[in-house]
Scaffold this motif. Structure first.
Motif: not given
Length: 119
Positions: A87-94
């Motif tokens: 939680p809090g590290t979600e990143n669509p690009e990565l």
């Protein structure tokens, strides 16, 4: 047991990465701690993101999206089977880059996964 790299490892006992490192080792998993600060967690030294480990099953991510871009190549070159975005590290690009590289991306809490037998 799954060899797990903790990206964003911290010596601060209040940090989730610290709690996860200890929980993983208590459950018999081998860990690699990668972070910015020196020290050790769960008996394992924190190393900089320089040495690419080629035997990692899972990377569990504790670096926020704003600071992740510098780790993209490191993550992709490590070639883990799975990347857990806590939680809090979600990143669509990565997520897109990892998925394209054949890495399973899971948006979940590693601590919860460990506590419920889903790890």
């Amino acid at each position: 047991m799954k060899k797990t790299l903790i990206l964003g490892a911290s010596t601060n006992p209040a940090r989730y990465s610290y709690l996860v490192a200890n929980k993983l080792t208590r459950k018999g998993h081998t860990i690699v701690n990668v972070g910015l600060k020196q020290g050790s967690v769960a008996g394992v030294e924190i190393e900089p993101a320089e040495t690419v480990h080629t035997d990692i099953d899972t990377i569990t991510l504790y670096v926020g999206p704003r600071n992740q871009a510098v780790y993209y190549d490191y993550i992709l070159n490590t070639k883990p089977k799975r990347l857990i975005m806590n939680p809090g590290t979600e990143n669509p690009e990565l997520s897109e880059k990892a998925t394209a590289a054949g890495i399973e991306v899971v948006e979940a809490c590693t601590l919860v996964m460990l506590n419920t037998g889903q790890f």
